[in-house]
Scaffold this active site. Structure first.
Site, PDB file in Angstrom:
ATOM      1  N   TYR A   1      36.013 156.953  45.753  1.00 51.45           N
ATOM      2  CA  TYR A   1      36.212 156.121  44.558  1.00 51.45           C
ATOM      3  C   TYR A   1      35.643 154.722  44.773  1.00 51.45           C
ATOM      4  CZ  TYR A   1      39.143 159.340  41.894  1.00 51.45           C
ATOM      5  OH  TYR A   1      39.587 160.406  41.147  1.00 51.45           O
TER       6      TYR A   1
ATOM      7  N   GLU B   1      31.968 160.261  41.311  1.00 55.56           N
ATOM      8  CA  GLU B   1      32.550 159.262  40.406  1.00 55.56           C
ATOM      9  C   GLU B   1      31.526 158.235  39.923  1.00 55.56           C
ATOM     10  OE1 GLU B   1      35.536 159.434  39.169  1.00 55.56           O
ATOM     11  OE2 GLU B   1      36.133 161.122  40.411  1.00 55.56           O
TER      12      GLU B   1
ATOM     13  N   HIS C   1      35.510 156.687  30.949  1.00 49.50           N
ATOM     14  CA  HIS C   1      35.222 157.200  32.291  1.00 49.50           C
ATOM     15  C   HIS C   1      35.238 158.735  32.278  1.00 49.50           C
ATOM     16  CE1 HIS C   1      35.563 157.240  36.800  1.00 49.50           C
ATOM     17  NE2 HIS C   1      36.153 158.396  36.529  1.00 49.50           N
ATOM     18  N   GLU C   2      36.309 159.309  31.734  1.00 46.65           N
ATOM     19  CA  GLU C   2      36.431 160.769  31.727  1.00 46.65           C
ATOM     20  C   GLU C   2      35.376 161.411  30.819  1.00 46.65           C
ATOM     21  OE1 GLU C   2      37.993 162.294  33.913  1.00 46.65           O
ATOM     22  OE2 GLU C   2      39.228 160.647  34.637  1.00 46.65           O
TER      23      GLU C   2
ATOM     24  N   HIS D   1      32.289 161.843  32.729  1.00 50.37           N
ATOM     25  CA  HIS D   1      32.241 163.104  33.494  1.00 50.37           C
ATOM     26  C   HIS D   1      31.829 164.257  32.567  1.00 50.37           C
ATOM     27  CE1 HIS D   1      33.730 161.723  37.313  1.00 50.37           C
ATOM     28  NE2 HIS D   1      34.909 161.380  36.860  1.00 50.37           N
TER      29      HIS D   1
END
Length: 722
Positions: free
Chosen positions: A656, A533, A504-505, A508
């Site tokens: 989110y 997100e 997930h990170e 980004h």
């Protein structure tokens, strides 16, 4: 490979000292102030209406902002990662200086008059007047005499930011009060986050009290001396906290850890209350009914009513599922307590949830999360993730060796292009199909340290943009995480939920690297908060796809890939206790909306925020807290640990959940049948990731999906079809 040896741009330096960090931040502010003074002195629209144009008023400011962003973000970054507390303090001070200067700039009426003159004469004002809901696209920009939709969006947002910063208020008492509030909110935000970063509490336990906690966790705990002889100190950092809540057999231990964690930063309680009061006062000064209305009008949702309807609808669909999941977990708890001769009072508590959720998955799905973690040592897992991004988006990641670092460092010193010896650096390139050019730098800082930011997050260090000479400045982006450290016996092993977090990170980070905007302020993840997100959430699906999971895995001892039967079992757990997970997110989202939508300011003044936080959690999740044991509702102060609501997600945490609607729609519509389709991967890169916030995000989604997004896939994925 030789072609990747010479990036056209050196990596940024991390050589700041206590003095230089503060001095550099001051110098940045002085430079911008001089520019603004010069523009105001030279451009007089009253005398010559044509003098105020986009090129004369906004372009010099945006070029100054682009250049300033190259050092500004790094100056504020040290506070999250430096091992030197004096350097962290200097970084905090620098951020304060820059924030306060930002407030000063946003409240300059003389500059606002220039920006407004450009807006009024551009034709944008007229077009928006005719159709307030029209999204800014290329056609609208051209009709307003602007070179691109990105410039038109910049002009509109710039003008609006002045109005939202109090310049719609008459000069005098109200405007002065508004400015005072903005300054105080900036100070609180910095202090609140600093308290969280530097929190170093803990609890001493005997080894008996920690029975069940994995040995590698216990091996990493501080060993007691003197009165704590024979005990181990458990901190509230994730690698200590989560395994204890998941594995400690003693319910009293789990209760103590859970309650203490909710009270680990009580110096933030008053700061939180002051924040919500000041936000409400500021919103009312500007004529908004509440802070949520002020914040949401520029997001995709547009109104608090839309947000509350979405959250309310989701809550009503999830409540029955949550109750059913609790019933099942409670039966598991009853059986466990009877087998171990422990008293059972018929309640399912907050400190039970991670323990019995894990036990249920182990017993009913025959899954041992620690055994799965053996297939995901961090080094090979990261390599596997980068390989997925290479294939999907046409990227190449080249890890910099110590020799590379020395060669590329502007000072000739390898250590100067990193902030800590643990940091891994990659130069990132396009592959042959994408033209082989340079893309930017990626930094990974994966393990906990004292004073380091305690969660997992992506930080942009330098944005990308077009420089004044027409060439491109390339981005630098960092992942700051807190995965368990390697030990002499074992490498750092990731549990599956940590694999998802890392992916997930990294998502980004890729969003940041793929950005190709004209202006720094729209680069990469600089989108509205209820969309930001979605790109990362969509990529989480790859961690639940058999072929990708297999590709990411490599047993830390044998190198073997994870067996198919284990993958099958793991994927079967994707939606286990999902209603409870989403109700937890709903608790955060509804608490956020509750404190930011009071009917009257007095309602907020009399609100017991801790009580509201705890009561809402019981009401929404159905899981009991210490209230069920006779304690008051003020037993914990979870909001004081909730950095999101102070750090930019205020009246925005719902994002989110709402961005899951967009991410699931994109995945189901485009990638579900073939997650590794390189054609769709590149289309996604260029249609969604590349644009950043340079156009309205709804337009971006419509261009990618070929239609307006809808929530069908979201509810289908949750098993909650309409």
């Amino acid at each position: 490979m030789a072609k990747y040896d010479a990036p056209p741009q050196a990596p940024p330096l991390f050589t700041g000292t206590n003095k230089s960090i503060v001095a550099d931040s001051q110098a940045l502010c002085d430079k911008t102030r001089s520019l603004l003074d010069k523009l105001v002195a030279e451009i007089k629209p009253a005398k010559n209406p044509k003098a105020a144009s986009f090129d004369s008023v906004l372009l010099p400011q945006i070029q100054d902002e682009n250049d300033g962003s190259l050092s500004a973000r790094i100056l504020g970054f040290y506070q999250y990662v430096s091992g030197d507390s004096a350097l962290r303090d200097a970084s905090t001070e620098a951020e304060k200086i820059m924030d306060e200067f930002g407030i000063e700039c946003n409240m300059r009426e003389d500059v606002f008059q220039l920006v407004d003159a450009v807006y009024q004469s551009s034709g944008l004002a007229e077009s928006k007047e005719k159709d307030k809901d029209r999204l800014i696209d290329e056609a609208l920009a051209k009709s307003a005499g602007l070179d691109s939709s990105e410039s038109a969006l910049l002009l509109e947002k710039e003008r609006k930011s002045y109005i939202k910063n109090g310049l719609g208020l008459p000069a005098g008492e109200k405007r002065d009060r508004f400015k005072e509030i903005k300054k105080r909110l900036s100070q609180i935000s910095i202090e609140f986050q600093k308290n969280l970063n530097e929190e170093n509490g803990g609890i001493w336990f005997t080894t008996e009290e920690l029975d069940g906690v994995p040995q590698d966790v216990l091996d990493g705990l501080e060993k007691g001396t003197g009165e704590n002889e024979g005990k181990l100190r458990l901190s509230f950092k994730y690698p200590d906290l989560f395994p204890t809540l998941k594995f400690a057999k003693n319910p009293d231990t789990r209760r103590k850890v859970f309650v203490s964690n909710e009270n680990k930063c009580n110096q933030n309680v008053e700061l939180f209350k002051e924040t919500i009061l000041l936000r409400d006062e500021a919103a009312r000064l500007l004529g908004y009914p509440d802070h949520a209305s002020f914040r949401i009008e520029d997001k995709m949702a547009k109104t608090p009513a839309t947000v509350l309807e979405f959250l309310g609808d989701l809550k009503s669909r999830l409540l029955a599922g949550g109750a059913k999941e609790i019933e099942h977990l409670l039966a598991l708890k009853k059986k466990d307590h009877e087998e171990r001769g422990l008293p059972f009072d018929g309640n399912y508590y907050l400190w039970d949830n991670r323990f019995y959720d894990r036990l249920m998955v182990e017993q009913e799905y025959s899954i041992d999360e620690n055994a799965i973690a053996e297939y995901f040592p961090i080094k090979s897992t990261v390599a596997g993730m980068l390989k997925i991004f290479e294939e999907l988006f046409g990227l190449v990641f080249v890890e910099l060796t110590p020799e590379d670092r020395k060669r590329l460092s502007p000072t000739g010193k390898a250590e100067d292009i990193s902030w800590h010896e643990d940091v891994i650096i990659f130069s990132v390139w396009n592959d042959a199909t994408e033209g082989e050019g340079f893309v930017g730098y990626l930094y990974l800082d994966l393990h906990p340290r004292p004073g380091k930011y305690g969660h997992a997050a992506n930080f942009n260090l330098q944005p990308g943009f077009i420089k004044a000479d027409g060439t491109r400045h390339y981005p630098a982006t960092a992942l700051v995480c807190n995965f368990s450290k390697p030990t002499p016996k074992k490498p750092s092993l990731l549990k599956h939920d940590e694999v998802v977090t890392l992916f997930h990170e990294l998502g980004h980070g890729i969003h940041d690297l793929a950005g190709r905007t004209k202006y720094a302020r729209f680069h990469g993840t600089s989108t509205v908060r209820d969309f930001v997100e979605a790109p990362s959430q969509m990529l989480e699906n790859w961690c639940w796809t058999p072929a990708q999971l297999k590709a990411l895995s490599s047993h830390y001892e044998t190198g073997a890939q994870i067996p198919d039967d284990l993958i099958e079992k793991l994927i079967a757990t994707k939606h286990v206790n999902d209603a409870l997970f989403n109700l937890r997110q709903l608790h955060f989202g509804l608490f956020d909306m509750t404190v930011h939508t009071p009917k009257k300011h007095e309602d907020l003044e009399s609100m017991d925020v801790s009580k509201v936080y705890n009561d809402l959690r019981v009401e929404i999740s159905g899981i009991k807290g210490p209230e069920a044991q006779g304690e008051g509702s003020d037993w914990g102060n979870g909001q004081a640990t909730f950095g999101h609501l102070i750090g930019g997600y205020d009246a925005g945490y719902y994002g989110y959940l709402s961005s899951q609607v967009y991410s699931t729609d994109m995945f189901y519509s485009v990638f579900k049948t073939n997650p590794m389709d390189p054609v769709q991967g590149r289309r996604y890169r260029h249609t969604v990731l590349e644009r950043g916030g340079s156009q309205d995000e709804m337009l971006t989604l419509e261009q990618f999906l070929g239609r307006k997004p809808n929530s069908e896939a979201f509810y289908k994925e949750l098993g909650l079809e309409k």
